[in-house]
Scaffold this motif. Structure first.
Motif, PDB file in Angstrom:
ATOM      1  N   ILE A 143       0.823  -1.057   0.145  1.00 41.50           N
ATOM      2  CA  ILE A 143       0.022   0.002   0.010  1.00 41.50           C
ATOM      3  C   ILE A 143       0.743   1.384  -0.033  1.00 41.50           C
ATOM      4  O   ILE A 143       0.672   2.267  -0.779  1.00 41.50           O
ATOM      5  N   LEU A 144       1.840   1.036   0.912  1.00 35.96           N
ATOM      6  CA  LEU A 144       2.723   2.501   0.886  1.00 35.96           C
ATOM      7  C   LEU A 144       3.693   2.455  -0.391  1.00 35.96           C
ATOM      8  O   LEU A 144       3.678   3.705  -0.786  1.00 35.96           O
TER       9      LEU A 144
ATOM     10  N   CYS B 152       2.742   1.827  -3.301  1.00 32.42           N
ATOM     11  CA  CYS B 152       1.789   2.345  -4.227  1.00 32.42           C
ATOM     12  C   CYS B 152       1.518   3.681  -4.244  1.00 32.42           C
ATOM     13  O   CYS B 152       1.606   4.466  -5.171  1.00 32.42           O
ATOM     14  N   GLN B 153       1.528   4.144  -2.925  1.00 23.87           N
ATOM     15  CA  GLN B 153       1.472   5.530  -2.587  1.00 23.87           C
ATOM     16  C   GLN B 153       2.508   6.157  -3.033  1.00 23.87           C
ATOM     17  O   GLN B 153       2.378   7.623  -3.611  1.00 23.87           O
TER      18      GLN B 153
ATOM     19  N   LEU C 151      -3.220  15.502 -10.723  1.00 28.66           N
ATOM     20  CA  LEU C 151      -3.768  14.482 -10.175  1.00 28.66           C
ATOM     21  C   LEU C 151      -3.074  14.266  -8.707  1.00 28.66           C
ATOM     22  O   LEU C 151      -1.641  13.985  -8.969  1.00 28.66           O
ATOM     23  N   PRO C 152      -3.937  13.810  -7.779  1.00 24.26           N
ATOM     24  CA  PRO C 152      -3.320  13.627  -6.500  1.00 24.26           C
ATOM     25  C   PRO C 152      -2.728  12.367  -6.671  1.00 24.26           C
ATOM     26  O   PRO C 152      -3.201  11.670  -7.038  1.00 24.26           O
TER      27      PRO C 152
ATOM     28  N   PRO D 159      -2.100   9.970  -4.394  1.00 24.63           N
ATOM     29  CA  PRO D 159      -2.825   8.785  -3.891  1.00 24.63           C
ATOM     30  C   PRO D 159      -3.830   8.098  -4.918  1.00 24.63           C
ATOM     31  O   PRO D 159      -4.196   6.940  -4.783  1.00 24.63           O
ATOM     32  N   VAL D 160      -4.561   9.058  -5.645  1.00 30.84           N
ATOM     33  CA  VAL D 160      -5.299   8.695  -6.631  1.00 30.84           C
ATOM     34  C   VAL D 160      -4.725   7.678  -7.691  1.00 30.84           C
ATOM     35  O   VAL D 160      -5.081   6.813  -7.922  1.00 30.84           O
TER      36      VAL D 160
ATOM     37  N   GLY E  28      -2.040   6.034  -7.132  1.00 29.45           N
ATOM     38  CA  GLY E  28      -1.775   5.149  -6.373  1.00 29.45           C
ATOM     39  C   GLY E  28      -2.757   4.149  -6.319  1.00 29.45           C
ATOM     40  O   GLY E  28      -2.484   2.770  -6.403  1.00 29.45           O
ATOM     41  N   MET E  29      -3.970   4.602  -6.260  1.00 30.87           N
ATOM     42  CA  MET E  29      -5.240   3.766  -6.195  1.00 30.87           C
ATOM     43  C   MET E  29      -5.450   3.073  -7.559  1.00 30.87           C
ATOM     44  O   MET E  29      -5.811   1.694  -7.540  1.00 30.87           O
ATOM     45  N   ILE E  30      -5.099   3.692  -8.631  1.00 29.08           N
ATOM     46  CA  ILE E  30      -5.471   3.189  -9.858  1.00 29.08           C
ATOM     47  C   ILE E  30      -4.452   1.987 -10.310  1.00 29.08           C
ATOM     48  O   ILE E  30      -4.659   1.095 -10.471  1.00 29.08           O
TER      49      ILE E  30
ATOM     50  N   MET F 297      -2.794   0.397  -7.497  1.00 33.11           N
ATOM     51  CA  MET F 297      -3.338  -1.041  -6.771  1.00 33.11           C
ATOM     52  C   MET F 297      -4.571  -1.803  -7.491  1.00 33.11           C
ATOM     53  O   MET F 297      -4.343  -2.913  -7.497  1.00 33.11           O
ATOM     54  N   LEU F 298      -5.427  -1.033  -8.010  1.00 35.55           N
ATOM     55  CA  LEU F 298      -6.512  -1.577  -8.837  1.00 35.55           C
ATOM     56  C   LEU F 298      -6.104  -2.471  -9.797  1.00 35.55           C
ATOM     57  O   LEU F 298      -6.234  -3.688 -10.080  1.00 35.55           O
TER      58      LEU F 298
END
Lengths: 238, 121
Positions: free
Chosen positions: B8-9, B11-12, B30-31, B33-34, B36-38, B40-41
């Protein structure tokens, strides 16, 4: 009594006390929320914020001192955004079957939320940092705070606007959509998730499981969409 | 737990790095973390084992998501003085835009679902 004063002056300098206070205030807020039958009006975050603000005021503690402890909680907003990939991953198969309606509702809902909020506030004389803080308020908090920082808003004001938007949506969604005669649970849930993020999603799960799943989908997708739409919407008013 | 947190870290961290690169190169804000979320997905779609590793830790974080905006919320108390006369305008903007956005989003979903014949089954 001097002992107590000494202990106080020692503890109030380190991060431990305010970190503990943050968790304790939220635990109290969460207990009130459960005692009130999970009513959206008894929002645990609002209760915790009011308790802590009162405590800071009574002890004459500056926010900067408080934040030295609270920053450990605040930091987790980033990892929490990464973790939002999980609910999105879980609804991907259902999202594929509703892809076009979802994408259309995402763009229309997210743009309406940002543009109409900015238009109303602008018409009433709001400008500058406060106006910018409004733009990302429909996105989930960690994302909205990040966007707000990037477009010249105030992250702390955005955090409160995000919570207020969530509570508003959770309260008005059911009566509003009943009044409009909309019966598609996917449409109802998705719109609530896009507009009112996690608080709206929690409410949608109470009303109907399909609405809840689609609300979660709307929340996760709007975390991405708001990053693009909020700066564009704000540029219309600058 | 350790490996899930590390993922998780990571990806961030990659998301934050990418956000800086995109900002400098293309002016795209683009932030991190967003992004990073993509990422992670994408990783979750690539590996079921990876998803199983992340799931309990991600659920643990998300179960307490509300707690995470308490510190920022407390910060608004310092703002109350500066808001003053703007408070009513902001409240009207929040309530008005929430009603409009829910109505517009729900109608759009329902209309497009009817046109494209999309159903949940």
């Amino acid at each position: 009594m001097t002992d107590f004063a000494e202990i106080w002056s020692y503890l109030s300098q380190g991060p431990l006390m305010w970190l503990t206070a943050t968790l304790a205030a939220y635990a109290i807020g969460d207990a009130c929320f459960r005692a009130a039958g999970k009513s959206p009006l008894a929002n645990p975050v609002l209760i915790a914020v009011v308790l802590l603000a009162g405590l800071l005021h009574l002890t004459a503690t500056p926010y900067a001192v408080y934040f030295e402890g609270a920053q450990f909680v605040h930091f987790l907003l980033g990892p929490a955004t990464i973790a939002l990939a999980l609910p999105l991953f879980d609804v991907l198969p259902r999202l594929r079957r509703s892809l076009l309606p979802a994408l259309a509702a995402l763009i229309v809902g997210s743009a309406t939320a940002a543009v109409s909020a900015l238009a109303i506030a602008y018409a009433l004389g709001v400008r500058g940092e406060v106006l910018a803080s409004l733009a990302p308020k429909s996105a989930t908090a960690p994302v909205a705070i990040g966007i707000s920082q990037g477009i010249g808003g105030s992250p702390t004001l955005t955090a409160v606007l995000v919570i207020l938007t969530g509570i508003t949506g959770a309260i008005i969604a059911t009566p509003l959509l009943n009044l409009m005669g909309l019966r598609d649970w996917r449409a109802r849930g998705f719109a609530v998730g896009v507009t009112s993020h996690g608080i709206g999603t929690a409410r949608a799960f109470q009303v109907n499981p399909t609405a809840g799943a689609f609300a979660g989908m709307g929340m996760a997708l709007n975390a991405i969409a708001t990053a693009v739409i909020a700066p564009l919407a704000l540029s219309l008013f600058q | 737990m350790l490996h899930a947190l590390l993922a998780i870290l990571a990806c961030q961290l990659i998301g934050e790095t990418l956000a800086r690169v995109l900002q400098a190169g293309l002016g795209l804000g683009l932030p991190g973390p967003v992004l990073g979320m993509i990422l992670m997905l994408g990783l979750m779609r690539a590996s079921a084992r990876f998803t199983a590793l992340i799931r309990p830790v991600a659920q643990g974080i998300l179960a307490n998501l509300s707690l995470l905006f308490v510190p920022a919320g407390v910060g608004v108390v310092g703002h109350l003085g500066t808001l003053g006369s703007q408070t009513v305008a902001i409240l009207l903007a929040v309530v008005g835009s929430t009603i409009l956005a829910i109505a517009a989003g729900a109608v759009t979903f329902a209309v497009v679902a009817r046109i494209t014949g999309s159903s949940d089954d």
